[in-house]
Design a protein around this motif. Sequence first.
Motif, mmCIF file in Angstrom:
data_model
loop_
_atom_site.group_PDB
_atom_site.id
_atom_site.type_symbol
_atom_site.label_atom_id
_atom_site.label_comp_id
_atom_site.label_asym_id
_atom_site.label_seq_id
_atom_site.Cartn_x
_atom_site.Cartn_y
_atom_site.Cartn_z
ATOM 1 N N GLN A 104 0.839 -1.192 0.000
ATOM 2 C CA GLN A 104 0.000 0.000 0.000
ATOM 3 C C GLN A 104 0.878 1.247 0.000
ATOM 4 O O GLN A 104 2.060 1.180 0.303
ATOM 5 N N LEU A 122 1.194 5.448 1.172
ATOM 6 C CA LEU A 122 0.770 6.594 1.967
ATOM 7 C C LEU A 122 1.209 7.835 1.197
ATOM 8 O O LEU A 122 2.241 7.814 0.525
ATOM 9 N N GLN A 176 5.103 -2.000 13.930
ATOM 10 C CA GLN A 176 5.306 -1.136 12.763
ATOM 11 C C GLN A 176 4.266 -1.420 11.677
ATOM 12 O O GLN A 176 4.597 -1.680 10.528
ATOM 13 N N THR A 177 3.035 -1.346 12.073
ATOM 14 C CA THR A 177 1.923 -1.609 11.164
ATOM 15 C C THR A 177 1.686 -0.418 10.241
ATOM 16 O O THR A 177 2.132 0.698 10.526
ATOM 17 N N PRO A 178 0.952 -0.618 9.152
ATOM 18 C CA PRO A 178 0.631 0.508 8.278
ATOM 19 C C PRO A 178 -0.105 1.639 8.994
ATOM 20 O O PRO A 178 0.149 2.812 8.709
ATOM 21 N N SER A 179 -0.992 1.319 9.945
ATOM 22 C CA SER A 179 -1.696 2.405 10.651
ATOM 23 C C SER A 179 -0.747 3.174 11.565
ATOM 24 O O SER A 179 -0.836 4.404 11.665
ATOM 25 N N ALA A 180 0.192 2.484 12.207
ATOM 26 C CA ALA A 180 1.202 3.177 13.020
ATOM 27 C C ALA A 180 2.104 4.017 12.111
ATOM 28 O O ALA A 180 2.482 5.136 12.460
ATOM 29 N N ALA A 213 1.256 5.459 9.328
ATOM 30 C CA ALA A 213 0.520 6.659 8.919
ATOM 31 C C ALA A 213 0.668 7.763 9.963
ATOM 32 O O ALA A 213 0.863 8.929 9.611
ATOM 33 N N GLY A 214 0.623 7.406 11.246
ATOM 34 C CA GLY A 214 0.831 8.391 12.304
ATOM 35 C C GLY A 214 2.236 8.956 12.276
ATOM 36 O O GLY A 214 2.439 10.166 12.428
ATOM 37 N N TYR A 215 3.219 8.086 12.054
ATOM 38 C CA TYR A 215 4.613 8.535 11.977
ATOM 39 C C TYR A 215 4.810 9.482 10.793
ATOM 40 O O TYR A 215 5.457 10.526 10.918
#
Length: 139
Positions: free
Chosen positions: A9, A11, A66-70, A72-74
């Motif tokens: 995916q 970002l 280190q997921t995709p949602s984490a 995105a926050g980073y």
Amino acid sequence: MSLELSVSQWLNGPPPLLAGRPLFLYAFQMLCPLCVEEGTPMMNTLHASGVTVVGLHTVFENHEAQTPSALAGYVARAGIRFPVGVDRHDGTDDAPVTMRRLLLMGTPSIVSVSRKGAIRERLFGVPPQEALRKRFAKL
């Protein structure tokens, strides 16, 4: 060797067509201290100055954190404006597909890619920003 990414995916949207323009592929992990403290700020600065940068979150450890949602926050907290792909895992190794394909030693890594899409250089670590600008000019 040419640049071939395996991304699950994106970002900040997928990168624009990259053919015909030199770029730096910035492979990083959001929990890598050198990436957070030096690599990402430098790549943000280069991107803001017109250098084409494509990020690749290439996780080979601490997968559960280190997921995709984490990520995105980073990306938001770090002010990253360039496209960032999530390097795909195929279940055969802790290291993701593109990291293995490009023979990257770890993070941060910076891959110089020519206008024709050929990989010119793989750098492990964070070289001085001026050295990267000179490398980019030669691409």
